[in-house]
Design a protein around this motif. Structure first.
Motif, PDB file in Angstrom:
ATOM      1  N   PRO A  71      -4.235  67.763 -12.683  1.00  0.00           N
ATOM      2  CA  PRO A  71      -3.168  67.325 -13.586  1.00  0.00           C
ATOM      3  C   PRO A  71      -3.698  66.804 -14.923  1.00  0.00           C
ATOM      4  CG  PRO A  71      -3.528  65.696 -11.868  1.00  0.00           C
ATOM      5  CD  PRO A  71      -4.456  66.837 -11.568  1.00  0.00           C
ATOM      6  N   ARG A  72      -2.944  67.104 -15.987  1.00  0.00           N
ATOM      7  CA  ARG A  72      -3.300  66.584 -17.308  1.00  0.00           C
ATOM      8  C   ARG A  72      -2.219  65.645 -17.831  1.00  0.00           C
ATOM      9  NH1 ARG A  72      -4.530  72.005 -18.186  1.00  0.00           N
ATOM     10  NH2 ARG A  72      -2.642  72.267 -19.408  1.00  0.00           N
ATOM     11  N   THR A  73      -1.041  65.696 -17.226  1.00  0.00           N
ATOM     12  CA  THR A  73       0.051  64.847 -17.716  1.00  0.00           C
ATOM     13  C   THR A  73       0.695  64.143 -16.532  1.00  0.00           C
ATOM     14  OG1 THR A  73       1.669  66.623 -17.399  1.00  0.00           O
ATOM     15  CG2 THR A  73       0.643  66.478 -19.583  1.00  0.00           C
ATOM     16  N   LEU A  74       1.585  63.216 -16.851  1.00  0.00           N
ATOM     17  CA  LEU A  74       2.334  62.495 -15.814  1.00  0.00           C
ATOM     18  C   LEU A  74       3.137  63.484 -14.965  1.00  0.00           C
ATOM     19  CD1 LEU A  74       3.308  59.771 -14.654  1.00  0.00           C
ATOM     20  CD2 LEU A  74       5.106  59.772 -16.372  1.00  0.00           C
ATOM     21  N   LEU A  75       3.729  64.494 -15.623  1.00  0.00           N
ATOM     22  CA  LEU A  75       4.477  65.517 -14.886  1.00  0.00           C
ATOM     23  C   LEU A  75       3.551  66.219 -13.894  1.00  0.00           C
ATOM     24  CD1 LEU A  75       6.956  67.376 -14.386  1.00  0.00           C
ATOM     25  CD2 LEU A  75       6.159  68.792 -16.250  1.00  0.00           C
ATOM     26  N   GLY A  76       2.340  66.565 -14.361  1.00  0.00           N
ATOM     27  CA  GLY A  76       1.363  67.225 -13.485  1.00  0.00           C
ATOM     28  C   GLY A  76       1.045  66.388 -12.261  1.00  0.00           C
ATOM     29  N   GLU A  77       0.881  65.072 -12.449  1.00  0.00           N
ATOM     30  CA  GLU A  77       0.572  64.200 -11.306  1.00  0.00           C
ATOM     31  C   GLU A  77       1.739  64.161 -10.326  1.00  0.00           C
ATOM     32  OE1 GLU A  77      -0.676  60.303 -12.676  1.00  0.00           O
ATOM     33  OE2 GLU A  77      -2.057  61.286 -14.082  1.00  0.00           O
ATOM     34  N   ARG A  78       2.952  64.085 -10.878  1.00  0.00           N
ATOM     35  CA  ARG A  78       4.131  64.052  -9.987  1.00  0.00           C
ATOM     36  C   ARG A  78       4.250  65.339  -9.186  1.00  0.00           C
ATOM     37  NH1 ARG A  78       8.958  60.781 -13.068  1.00  0.00           N
ATOM     38  NH2 ARG A  78       7.737  58.912 -13.356  1.00  0.00           N
ATOM     39  N   LEU A  79       3.944  66.453  -9.839  1.00  0.00           N
ATOM     40  CA  LEU A  79       4.023  67.742  -9.137  1.00  0.00           C
ATOM     41  C   LEU A  79       3.016  67.775  -7.988  1.00  0.00           C
ATOM     42  CD1 LEU A  79       4.391  70.250 -12.124  1.00  0.00           C
ATOM     43  CD2 LEU A  79       6.151  69.541 -10.530  1.00  0.00           C
ATOM     44  N   ASN A  80       1.797  67.302  -8.227  1.00  0.00           N
ATOM     45  CA  ASN A  80       0.780  67.300  -7.167  1.00  0.00           C
ATOM     46  C   ASN A  80       1.180  66.399  -6.000  1.00  0.00           C
ATOM     47  OD1 ASN A  80      -0.792  69.138  -8.468  1.00  0.00           O
ATOM     48  ND2 ASN A  80      -2.436  67.744  -9.013  1.00  0.00           N
ATOM     49  N   ASP A  81       1.772  65.233  -6.308  1.00  0.00           N
ATOM     50  CA  ASP A  81       2.237  64.341  -5.231  1.00  0.00           C
ATOM     51  C   ASP A  81       3.298  65.042  -4.394  1.00  0.00           C
ATOM     52  OD1 ASP A  81       0.567  62.426  -6.194  1.00  0.00           O
ATOM     53  OD2 ASP A  81       2.124  61.278  -7.238  1.00  0.00           O
ATOM     54  N   LEU A  82       4.171  65.758  -5.088  1.00  0.00           N
ATOM     55  CA  LEU A  82       5.246  66.479  -4.424  1.00  0.00           C
ATOM     56  C   LEU A  82       4.667  67.528  -3.463  1.00  0.00           C
ATOM     57  CD1 LEU A  82       8.386  67.076  -4.541  1.00  0.00           C
ATOM     58  CD2 LEU A  82       7.837  68.833  -6.194  1.00  0.00           C
ATOM     59  N   VAL A  83       3.611  68.210  -3.905  1.00  0.00           N
ATOM     60  CA  VAL A  83       2.977  69.236  -3.082  1.00  0.00           C
ATOM     61  C   VAL A  83       2.442  68.610  -1.797  1.00  0.00           C
ATOM     62  CG1 VAL A  83       1.058  70.863  -2.927  1.00  0.00           C
ATOM     63  CG2 VAL A  83       2.305  70.657  -5.054  1.00  0.00           C
ATOM     64  N   ARG A  84       1.696  67.520  -1.935  1.00  0.00           N
ATOM     65  CA  ARG A  84       1.065  66.917  -0.748  1.00  0.00           C
ATOM     66  C   ARG A  84       2.088  66.370   0.238  1.00  0.00           C
ATOM     67  NH1 ARG A  84      -2.515  65.086  -4.842  1.00  0.00           N
ATOM     68  NH2 ARG A  84      -4.395  66.363  -4.808  1.00  0.00           N
ATOM     69  N   THR A  85       3.168  65.793  -0.299  1.00  0.00           N
ATOM     70  CA  THR A  85       4.230  65.290   0.579  1.00  0.00           C
ATOM     71  C   THR A  85       4.827  66.440   1.369  1.00  0.00           C
ATOM     72  OG1 THR A  85       4.782  63.868  -1.281  1.00  0.00           O
ATOM     73  CG2 THR A  85       6.264  63.795   0.581  1.00  0.00           C
ATOM     74  N   THR A  86       5.051  67.563   0.683  1.00  0.00           N
ATOM     75  CA  THR A  86       5.650  68.731   1.336  1.00  0.00           C
ATOM     76  C   THR A  86       4.748  69.242   2.453  1.00  0.00           C
ATOM     77  OG1 THR A  86       6.647  69.355  -0.773  1.00  0.00           O
ATOM     78  CG2 THR A  86       6.609  71.021   0.927  1.00  0.00           C
ATOM     79  N   TRP A  87       3.448  69.366   2.164  1.00  0.00           N
ATOM     80  CA  TRP A  87       2.520  69.896   3.163  1.00  0.00           C
ATOM     81  C   TRP A  87       2.546  69.081   4.442  1.00  0.00           C
ATOM     82  CZ3 TRP A  87      -2.585  70.834  -0.035  1.00  0.00           C
ATOM     83  CH2 TRP A  87      -2.330  71.825  -0.991  1.00  0.00           C
ATOM     84  N   ALA A  88       2.690  67.761   4.294  1.00  0.00           N
ATOM     85  CA  ALA A  88       2.630  66.890   5.465  1.00  0.00           C
ATOM     86  C   ALA A  88       3.866  67.066   6.348  1.00  0.00           C
ATOM     87  CB  ALA A  88       2.510  65.442   5.007  1.00  0.00           C
ATOM     88  N   GLU A  89       4.921  67.674   5.809  1.00  0.00           N
ATOM     89  CA  GLU A  89       6.182  67.720   6.561  1.00  0.00           C
ATOM     90  C   GLU A  89       6.541  69.087   7.132  1.00  0.00           C
ATOM     91  OE1 GLU A  89       8.750  66.298   3.527  1.00  0.00           O
ATOM     92  OE2 GLU A  89       8.157  64.207   3.803  1.00  0.00           O
ATOM     93  N   VAL A  90       5.744  70.135   6.840  1.00  0.00           N
ATOM     94  CA  VAL A  90       6.149  71.468   7.293  1.00  0.00           C
ATOM     95  C   VAL A  90       5.499  71.843   8.629  1.00  0.00           C
ATOM     96  CG1 VAL A  90       6.586  72.323   4.957  1.00  0.00           C
ATOM     97  CG2 VAL A  90       4.308  72.599   5.962  1.00  0.00           C
ATOM     98  N   ASP A  91       6.008  72.925   9.243  1.00  0.00           N
ATOM     99  CA  ASP A  91       5.485  73.384  10.539  1.00  0.00           C
ATOM    100  C   ASP A  91       4.369  74.415  10.386  1.00  0.00           C
ATOM    101  OD1 ASP A  91       7.483  71.956  12.227  1.00  0.00           O
ATOM    102  OD2 ASP A  91       8.866  73.212  11.084  1.00  0.00           O
ATOM    103  N   VAL A  92       4.379  75.141   9.269  1.00  0.00           N
ATOM    104  CA  VAL A  92       3.353  76.164   9.020  1.00  0.00           C
ATOM    105  C   VAL A  92       2.998  76.131   7.533  1.00  0.00           C
ATOM    106  CG1 VAL A  92       2.773  78.639   9.159  1.00  0.00           C
ATOM    107  CG2 VAL A  92       4.493  77.704  10.686  1.00  0.00           C
ATOM    108  N   ILE A  93       1.711  76.305   7.235  1.00  0.00           N
ATOM    109  CA  ILE A  93       1.302  76.423   5.837  1.00  0.00           C
ATOM    110  C   ILE A  93       0.801  77.844   5.600  1.00  0.00           C
ATOM    111  CG2 ILE A  93      -0.357  75.654   4.078  1.00  0.00           C
ATOM    112  CD1 ILE A  93      -0.394  72.925   5.488  1.00  0.00           C
ATOM    113  N   GLY A  94       1.383  78.520   4.614  1.00  0.00           N
ATOM    114  CA  GLY A  94       0.912  79.852   4.233  1.00  0.00           C
ATOM    115  C   GLY A  94       0.129  79.741   2.935  1.00  0.00           C
TER     116      GLY A  94
END
Length: 309
Positions: A71-94
């Protein structure tokens, strides 16, 4: 009768991969309709768009995350946090890896991140196979398998697909649904996404606005649909939906790029977006677009909130 074959499976899968690895295109191919925006420039997906794949014995809900990046901006950091939260909650990662590009540092960065999510099965999806010959594809499949070995995990499946050429897309759906837990249907038949319509409409406008513009625009463009209202006084067999939307950019100089000479570009954006919106909503649309400057919105928490991030 074999019990497991009659049981229903349902759950969530998400596609990860560096920007422009074919995640959104694959989501759309699996669902069979346009739900995630596809663009040939990195970092265009900002919302968790869920596409829903209905099978006779399963329901696969696809969560489309933004590409993970440094990330280079605040938006970038928020997007990365969103990604990690999502990964922790799914049943399969592709994990999507394009067939036509060697595995690079960006892929390894993501593979290392998902290696840390121990319990979730991981599927490697080698995308864009239509762009390479069979020798190059074989080399890439071996490299992908090796990547898992290096990081100490085993892929549940390695699937080569071409979403554009519609090759192996059905197979990908079958293999992903097999990895889901047994459970009841999560969404009604016929639902293809649980994104509010307004967000999907905004995404379609944004996609049309990004098409063919110069490189400085992708991140600086946000679209907010202010209102969607049926036109009053129309006969029942000829409805019309009025959509008013604002296209926000960060600098005054970008305004001319989006609007174009004598408004030609904005007109083209409106026509393209309207066609996709009408296909999505199944109703004729009147689309009213305005371009506005929201100075440096990506770095301003207050404006990020206002624009829905």
């Amino acid at each position: 009768m074999n019990a497991p074959s009659s049981s229903y499976r349902s759950g969530f899968a998400c596609f990860v991969g560096r920007p422009n690895a074919g995640k959104s295109t694959l989501t759309n191919a699996l669902v069979g309709t346009k739900v995630a925006i596809t663009s040939d420039r990195p970092q265009t997906t900002r919302h968790t768009v869920r596409g829903i794949v209905h099978r006779p014995n399963a329901q696969l809900v696809l969560v489309d995350t933004p590409g993970l990046h440094k990330p280079r901006t605040l938006l970038g950091e928020r997007l990365n946090d969103l990604v990690r939260t999502t990964w922790a909650e799914v049943d399969v990662i592709g994990f999507c890896l394009p067939a036509d590009q060697k595995i690079g540092p960006g892929d390894k960065f993501i593979a290392k991140e998902i290696a840390g999510i121990k319990k979730t099965p991981k599927v490697a999806v080698v995308t864009k196979t239509d762009l390479v010959d069979s020798k190059r594809l074989a080399e890439q499949l071996i490299a992908v398998q090796q990547l898992g070995v290096e990081l100490g995990f085993e892929w549940a499946e390695i699937i080569p697909v071409s979403a554009v050429g519609d090759k192996q897309v059905e197979l990908a759906a079958d293999l992903l649904t097999k990895l889901l837990p047994e459970g009841d249907q999560l969404y009604p038949d016929g639902d293809l996404t649980d994104e509010p319509e307004q967000i999907m409409v905004a995404e379609l406008i944004r996609e049309a606005a990004l098409e063919g513009v110069r490189d400085e625009l992708p991140h600086s463009l946000a679209v907010v649909v202010e209102e969607m209202l049926p036109r009053e006084g129309r006969p029942a067999d000829r409805p019309l939906l009025d959509i008013h939307a604002n296209v926000y950019i960060e600098r005054q100089s970008q305004k001319a790029i989006v609007i174009g000479a004598k408004g030609s570009r904005l007109k083209h954006v409106g026509t393209t977006a309207r066609k996709h919106i009408e296909a999505l909503l199944g109703t004729p649309v009147y689309l009213d677009l305005h371009v506005k400057v929201a100075k440096d919105w990506q770095r301003d928490p207050k404006q990020l909130r206002k624009l829905g991030f």
